[in-house]
Design a protein around this motif. Structure first.
Motif: not given
Lengths: 247, 245
Positions: B34-58
């Protein structure tokens, strides 16, 4: 003890981490993309499974970093100039060092300004001379075709897609260079150097490379790339002739 | 909404406040890249909980002296945005956020093959956009997916779900009122293919029988979530393959 060797998945199937590939005892070379737990083999990345009986391997589909290997040709971006060499970026988790002696053929003199030869922001085509887990990689520019990049363009690609851009027996690379008329060097660390006869052809080459990156896991890609380049070249000549008749 | 008095968590028809059965999961959505700058990224929704994650590296570790000679360092940051909760949350990392960052890092360390990238660092960022119970597990899953999206080798994808006790009933995937008023809350994270647990915590009271029952319920939930994760990871390439061949 080993029992029966069984491969559960088909050739060319897409695997994700945790997928059980096989069970038994296979004589496969060590790979970071396969994990063995007791006698079960699991994939550790998103990739394509290639089975060449009696062994198999996983070709990764994701990954934006290059893991250094001795002997690879890399295109390095100069980050810093030091007293006796250059610090360069090779898209690896470690920055590399290019000693001045390798370029000059003699030790650098004390106080000599190395910026005269290579400056920050330059690209260098080099060979990876040494690397192990304890020390950063060292490069060398001794050899034919190595040295500072003075003409052409450098295109950034994902390092995991390099094998596909080169193709089986360089087939994809040959297609790209003969169809567009560009000179190409594909470096293992995910940078492509291209010297094209015209800007249009360079643009077509870049489109073709981006297409390869996106569709690297599909079949018959070389033929489609050939078609794509031919069509874009054709379009260009059509539009340019139209433009001429219009004026 | 802040309720001062404990509501009835299990309604008369045996359903929960949001209409779910005790062994039912909340609706879930996952996305990678979901994010272009990051090496890896994700968006997770569980019910109303919403999280965005980004990974850089190694990537190279800075400051240098903190690099480990035998493996990559995982640097994990779990953070809640000020607008993620009912009342504005100060953007300064709280005690709780620092602890959760550590808990998530330790769960991730058992899954990522850190030995393959000595002296480097892998940076993981998780941002809670909306909080509604189960943020630590949603964050952990988002981080795991983002790491896989970055092409970093892992032992297995992590799937996670919480079980708990509400009004004496063992329930799966707690929601906010159950989290607040329930008798127990037990987050469980696993690497299902290997059958290994990477995170388990228990808050509250449960009898040994309830614990076993809860764990079985968690296994079931985790398997459902796990197959969803695999589908998400595969779908990106499956679509392309169809149009290509």
């Amino acid at each position: 003890m080993s029992g029966e060797n069984k491969i559960y998945l088909q050739d060319k199937s897409i695997v994700v981490p945790g997928d059980l590939i096989a069970e038994g005892n296979f004589q496969i070379p060590w790979s970071p993309y396969i994990i063995k737990q007791s006698n079960k083999y699991f994939a550790s990345v998103v990739g394509i499974l290639e089975i060449k009986e009696p062994v198999f391997e996983v070709i990764p589909l994701e990954g934006s970093h290059y893991y250094p290997r001795i002997g690879d040709t890399v295109i390095a971006l100069v980050k810093d100039v030091e007293q006796y060499g250059w610090i360069v970026d090779i898209k690896a988790p470690y920055s590399a060092y290019l000693p001045a002696a390798s370029l000059l053929g003699r030790p650098a003199n004390v106080g000599e300004d190395l910026r005269r030869y290579i400056d920050v922001g330059d690209f260098v085509i080099a060979k990876l001379e040494s690397f192990d887990r304890t020390s950063d990689p060292t490069l060398s520019v001794k050899g034919k075709g190595l040295g500072r990049v003075s003409t052409g363009t450098v295109i950034d690609v994902l390092p995991v897609k390099v094998p596909r851009i080169v193709g089986k027996g360089r087939s994809m690379m040959d297609t790209l260079s003969t169809e567009t008329g560009c000179d190409l060097i594909v470096a293992q660390n995910g940078r492509v150097w291209a010297n094209c006869p015209s800007i249009e052809k360079e643009k077509i080459l870049i489109t073709a490379i981006r297409t390869i990156e996106q569709e690297s896991h599909t079949k018959g890609l070389t033929d489609r790339i050939k078609k794509l380049i031919k069509e874009s070249l054709g379009d260009k000549s059509v539009t340019s002739s139209e433009a001429q008749t219009n004026t | 909404m802040l309720q001062v008095q404990k509501p009835k968590l299990i309604l008369d028809d045996g359903r929960r406040l949001d209409g779910r059965r005790p062994d039912e999961l909340r609706p879930m959505k996952m996305e990678i890249g979901v994010l272009k700058n990051a090496d890896g990224s994700s968006l997770v929704e569980v019910g109303n909980t919403k999280i965005i994650a980004a990974v850089y590296g190694p990537r190279e570790m800075h400051p240098r002296h903190l690099a480990l000679p035998n493996r990559a360092t995982l640097r994990v940051r779990y953070h809640m945005t000020p607008f993620s909760t009912d009342e504005r949350k100060s953007p300064v990392p709280s005690r709780r956020e620092i602890e959760l960052s550590k808990v998530i890092r330790e769960a991730l360390e058992s899954s990522v093959l850190v030995e393959q990238f000595p002296r480097s660092s892998i940076d993981v960022f998780m941002e809670v956009i909306q909080a509604d119970a189960g943020t630590r597990l949603a964050s952990l899953m988002a981080a795991s997916l983002a790491i896989i999206d970055a092409g970093i080798p892992v032992r297995d994808a992590i799937a996670a779900v919480a079980v708990g006790k509400a009004d004496g009933v063992v329930v799966l995937d707690l929601n906010e009122p159950e989290d607040m008023w329930g008798e127990a809350d037990m987050p469980v994270a696993m690497m299902p293919s290997l059958g290994q647990i990477t995170l388990i915590q228990l808050n509250g009271h449960m009898t040994p029988e309830e614990f076993k029952q809860g764990l079985d319920l968690a296994y079931k939930g985790i398997n459902t979530i796990y197959s969803m994760e695999k589908e998400v990871l595969k779908s990106k390439f499956a679509e392309m393959r169809e149009e290509g061949s």
